[in-house]
Every structure is written in structure tokens, then in C-alpha cells.
Design a protein around this motif. Sequence first.
Motif, PDB file in Angstrom:
ATOM      1  N   VAL A 166       0.788  -1.217   0.035  1.00 26.45           N
ATOM      2  CA  VAL A 166      -0.196  -0.088   0.136  1.00 26.45           C
ATOM      3  C   VAL A 166       0.866   1.269  -0.003  1.00 26.45           C
ATOM      4  CG1 VAL A 166      -1.665   1.297   1.341  1.00 26.45           C
ATOM      5  CG2 VAL A 166      -1.892  -1.118   1.121  1.00 26.45           C
ATOM      6  N   LEU A 167       2.064   1.119   0.807  1.00 23.97           N
ATOM      7  CA  LEU A 167       2.849   2.444   0.683  1.00 23.97           C
ATOM      8  C   LEU A 167       3.510   2.461  -0.491  1.00 23.97           C
ATOM      9  CD1 LEU A 167       4.588   1.991   4.504  1.00 23.97           C
ATOM     10  CD2 LEU A 167       3.163   4.022   3.512  1.00 23.97           C
ATOM     11  N   ALA A 168       4.006   1.670  -1.264  1.00 26.11           N
ATOM     12  CA  ALA A 168       4.547   1.413  -2.441  1.00 26.11           C
ATOM     13  C   ALA A 168       3.590   2.060  -3.366  1.00 26.11           C
ATOM     14  CB  ALA A 168       5.035   0.184  -2.706  1.00 26.11           C
ATOM     15  N   GLN A 169       2.367   1.798  -3.320  1.00 28.48           N
ATOM     16  CA  GLN A 169       1.301   2.432  -4.366  1.00 28.48           C
ATOM     17  C   GLN A 169       0.926   3.957  -3.966  1.00 28.48           C
ATOM     18  OE1 GLN A 169      -1.476  -1.331  -3.915  1.00 28.48           O
ATOM     19  NE2 GLN A 169      -1.317  -0.943  -6.032  1.00 28.48           N
ATOM     20  N   GLY A 170       1.515   4.223  -2.857  1.00 27.08           N
ATOM     21  CA  GLY A 170       1.192   5.704  -2.530  1.00 27.08           C
ATOM     22  C   GLY A 170      -0.242   6.088  -2.079  1.00 27.08           C
ATOM     23  N   CYS A 231       8.089  -3.949  14.989  1.00 27.15           N
ATOM     24  CA  CYS A 231       7.477  -2.990  15.591  1.00 27.15           C
ATOM     25  C   CYS A 231       7.881  -1.548  15.880  1.00 27.15           C
ATOM     26  CB  CYS A 231       7.219  -3.689  16.987  1.00 27.15           C
ATOM     27  SG  CYS A 231       6.040  -5.212  16.982  1.00 27.15           S
ATOM     28  N   THR A 232       9.385  -1.542  15.880  1.00 32.06           N
ATOM     29  CA  THR A 232       9.990  -0.299  16.041  1.00 32.06           C
ATOM     30  C   THR A 232       9.682   0.706  14.700  1.00 32.06           C
ATOM     31  OG1 THR A 232      11.660  -1.323  17.454  1.00 32.06           O
ATOM     32  CG2 THR A 232      12.188   0.837  16.271  1.00 32.06           C
ATOM     33  N   ALA A 233       9.863  -0.407  13.773  1.00 32.88           N
ATOM     34  CA  ALA A 233       9.491   0.464  12.282  1.00 32.88           C
ATOM     35  C   ALA A 233       8.176   1.210  12.145  1.00 32.88           C
ATOM     36  CB  ALA A 233       9.725  -0.381  11.338  1.00 32.88           C
ATOM     37  N   LEU A 234       7.188   0.116  12.959  1.00 36.14           N
ATOM     38  CA  LEU A 234       5.740   0.718  12.858  1.00 36.14           C
ATOM     39  C   LEU A 234       5.504   1.845  14.002  1.00 36.14           C
ATOM     40  CD1 LEU A 234       4.126  -2.940  13.192  1.00 36.14           C
ATOM     41  CD2 LEU A 234       3.710  -1.226  11.391  1.00 36.14           C
ATOM     42  N   LEU A 235       6.197   1.730  15.064  1.00 30.89           N
ATOM     43  CA  LEU A 235       6.266   2.851  16.197  1.00 30.89           C
ATOM     44  C   LEU A 235       6.841   4.239  15.883  1.00 30.89           C
ATOM     45  CD1 LEU A 235       6.339   0.721  19.594  1.00 30.89           C
ATOM     46  CD2 LEU A 235       4.199   1.781  18.390  1.00 30.89           C
ATOM     47  N   LEU A 236       7.777   4.076  15.156  1.00 28.10           N
ATOM     48  CA  LEU A 236       8.865   5.453  15.057  1.00 28.10           C
ATOM     49  C   LEU A 236       8.447   6.223  13.491  1.00 28.10           C
ATOM     50  CD1 LEU A 236      12.272   4.203  16.212  1.00 28.10           C
ATOM     51  CD2 LEU A 236      10.569   5.500  17.301  1.00 28.10           C
ATOM     52  N   VAL A 237       7.829   5.448  12.614  1.00 35.70           N
ATOM     53  CA  VAL A 237       7.560   6.280  11.415  1.00 35.70           C
ATOM     54  C   VAL A 237       6.411   7.203  11.727  1.00 35.70           C
ATOM     55  CG1 VAL A 237       8.404   4.270  10.081  1.00 35.70           C
ATOM     56  CG2 VAL A 237       5.786   4.258  10.790  1.00 35.70           C
ATOM     57  N   SER A 242       6.374   4.994   6.020  1.00 34.20           N
ATOM     58  CA  SER A 242       7.651   5.262   5.383  1.00 34.20           C
ATOM     59  C   SER A 242       7.822   3.813   4.755  1.00 34.20           C
ATOM     60  CB  SER A 242       8.686   5.534   6.556  1.00 34.20           C
ATOM     61  OG  SER A 242       9.974   5.456   5.878  1.00 34.20           O
ATOM     62  N   LEU A 243       8.281   3.959   3.337  1.00 36.65           N
ATOM     63  CA  LEU A 243       8.373   2.893   2.562  1.00 36.65           C
ATOM     64  C   LEU A 243       9.558   2.057   3.099  1.00 36.65           C
ATOM     65  CD1 LEU A 243       7.349   1.153   0.136  1.00 36.65           C
ATOM     66  CD2 LEU A 243       8.920   2.684  -1.353  1.00 36.65           C
ATOM     67  N   PRO A 244      10.813   2.696   3.313  1.00 38.09           N
ATOM     68  CA  PRO A 244      11.993   1.927   3.796  1.00 38.09           C
ATOM     69  C   PRO A 244      11.570   1.156   5.128  1.00 38.09           C
ATOM     70  CG  PRO A 244      12.777   4.065   2.976  1.00 38.09           C
ATOM     71  CD  PRO A 244      11.225   4.087   2.973  1.00 38.09           C
ATOM     72  N   ALA A 245      10.781   1.985   5.992  1.00 37.95           N
ATOM     73  CA  ALA A 245      10.488   1.290   7.196  1.00 37.95           C
ATOM     74  C   ALA A 245       9.625  -0.153   6.929  1.00 37.95           C
ATOM     75  CB  ALA A 245       9.629   2.257   8.166  1.00 37.95           C
ATOM     76  N   ALA A 246       8.575   0.062   6.102  1.00 32.95           N
ATOM     77  CA  ALA A 246       7.898  -1.080   5.886  1.00 32.95           C
ATOM     78  C   ALA A 246       8.766  -2.250   5.179  1.00 32.95           C
ATOM     79  CB  ALA A 246       6.572  -0.539   4.725  1.00 32.95           C
ATOM     80  N   ALA A 247       9.588  -1.977   4.022  1.00 31.09           N
ATOM     81  CA  ALA A 247      10.440  -2.796   3.650  1.00 31.09           C
ATOM     82  C   ALA A 247      11.133  -3.765   4.984  1.00 31.09           C
ATOM     83  CB  ALA A 247      11.352  -2.214   2.696  1.00 31.09           C
ATOM     84  N   LEU A 248      11.898  -2.799   5.760  1.00 30.60           N
ATOM     85  CA  LEU A 248      12.627  -3.399   6.679  1.00 30.60           C
ATOM     86  C   LEU A 248      11.705  -4.375   7.579  1.00 30.60           C
ATOM     87  CD1 LEU A 248      15.139  -3.463   8.569  1.00 30.60           C
ATOM     88  CD2 LEU A 248      14.289  -1.536   9.630  1.00 30.60           C
ATOM     89  N   ALA A 249      10.323  -3.893   7.847  1.00 32.33           N
ATOM     90  CA  ALA A 249       9.583  -4.631   8.861  1.00 32.33           C
ATOM     91  C   ALA A 249       9.261  -6.022   8.092  1.00 32.33           C
ATOM     92  CB  ALA A 249       8.299  -3.755   9.205  1.00 32.33           C
ATOM     93  N   ALA A 250       8.994  -5.997   6.964  1.00 33.16           N
ATOM     94  CA  ALA A 250       8.610  -7.134   5.983  1.00 33.16           C
ATOM     95  C   ALA A 250       9.736  -8.066   5.914  1.00 33.16           C
ATOM     96  CB  ALA A 250       8.003  -6.739   4.854  1.00 33.16           C
ATOM     97  N   SER A 251      10.717  -7.645   5.430  1.00 29.91           N
ATOM     98  CA  SER A 251      12.095  -8.511   5.505  1.00 29.91           C
ATOM     99  C   SER A 251      12.519  -9.053   6.611  1.00 29.91           C
ATOM    100  CB  SER A 251      12.986  -7.739   4.732  1.00 29.91           C
ATOM    101  OG  SER A 251      13.657  -6.748   5.186  1.00 29.91           O
TER     102      SER A 251
END
Length: 277
Positions: A166-170, A231-237, A242-251
Motif C-alpha cells: 500500500v505504501l509503494a502504491q502511494g 514493531c520499532t518501524a511501526l512505532l517510529l514512522v 515510510s516505505l523503507p521502514a515497511a520494507a525493513l519490517a517485512a524482510s
Amino acid sequence: MPPNRPPRAATLLQVLATGGYGTWLWLGLSLLLGLGPLGRSGTLVPLGLGAALVGTGLLPASLQVPGFSRRHGVPGHSPARSALMALATWLPVLAVACLAQGNNGFWAIRLAGALLMSCSLANLLLSAHDDRSLLPTALLRATALLPAGRITTAAYSGGLWLWLVVLAQGEFSSHHGAYPRTMLLALALGLGLLESALWQSSREPEAPSGASRGTLPARLVAALLTYALPCTALLLVDVTGSLPAAALAASSCVLGQWLERRLYEGTLAAAREAKSP
């Protein structure tokens, strides 16, 4: 390698497939409730991502690559129920791909979404059943929570993949940005409790007393990758994501779940060996 324990690559593909079913699960539920996504591309992109994740596990199994076809029957015999369900799931996938358009409010797309969600749940339950069917009777109680854990894992990892898409699609707006994050944090908490209960069950009298010994440091690394980083990516964005944060969270979740699953399968393999005559 312990007996009946799949190779590392097979475990990784199983983790990816679980995330793919989770992505389809959330997509089917959103279509059923008429909550989106809007437009044909908004539906096809997460649908295609789920297909790619699920297909990575099905392709080696269909080619009967050694170590990858454990859940898909034995050559020369009738296909397993999980294999038939995995194939049947592609029918609602094709239906959603053909029917997606506009605001996806047509009754047929909602029906296809309901079927996609139901088939994804069935695949997750059957995969857990197949894993438990390989265990001796004495260990069935220790793995009673495995189906619930498999579904929660799919919902959590699939939600992270969907957040990334969803983030990647804007299409991630501040109007609904906080709700998915809260939901994913709640799923992370629920999954952590379920996995903790599964490990605790492995230390019950039915399981060998030393089955899960020596895994604590690796389990801490798995928890860091599965829960702490996402969870840190979810809380800090910020609210819009944030697309990089979502990519970090998924990987990170994929790597953590791969390690956690390897450790747990190793414990169950040791338990099977200890229980065998």
C-alpha cells in the motif's frame, strides 16, 4: 540434519508462502467488507504479491524437488488434501483478478473475496495439520496451538507485506494510517504469546526435557527480527508511513520467522527421534 526436517531453503519458502496466504487473507477480507482497495491496480498488486509468495513454495513442490514436496503427496499416490486445497485457492485468485474494478463494490467481487479468504484460512489450517500428522501421539498435545499460531503468523506477516504494498502504491493516507499499525502491533503481541506457549508446551512431560535446551540465544535473535525491528518501524514512522521502514519490517519478519521455524522444527525433530522405538 534431523530426520523429517526440511532443508533450510524449504523452510524459507514455507515462511514466504505463509506470508502470501496472509496477504490474500487480508485482501479477501477487505473485499468482502467493501473496505478496498480501490481500483483494479490497487487489487491486482497485492494479489500478485501473494501469488508470488505462495508460488515460490508450490513450484518446487510441483516439480518434486527433494525436500520440498513433504506436504504435497507422494509420487505415484493420490494428492494430499493440502495439495488439492492449494490448487483450489487459485480459482478465487483468478476470479478476483478478473472481477476487480472501480470501487470493488459489486457482489461478485465480494463473493470472490470471501472465497479467497476462506481458502487461505483452509490452506493454513491444513499445513498445520500436516505438520502435526508427522508427530507421535505423545507430542500432539504439545502442538495443540500450532494451527492458531500458523494463522496468526500469516495475519501478522501478511499484514506487513500488505502495508509495504500500500505504501509503494502511494495509497497510505493520514486518515487511515494509524489503524493498520495498531492492528499489526496487536498481532505481534498475540503471536509472541502463542509462540511462547508453544515453546513452553515443548517442555511439558510429554516432550523430552532437553528438547528445547540451547536454543535461547537463537530464539532471542529470532524475536528481535520478528517483533523488535518490525514493531520499532511501526512505532517510529510518522502517521503516513515510510516505505523503507515497511520494507525493513517485512524482510526482518521473514528472517525472524525462518529462524524461529527452524529452531522449533529442530526441537520437534529431536522429540520425534526421542519418542521413536
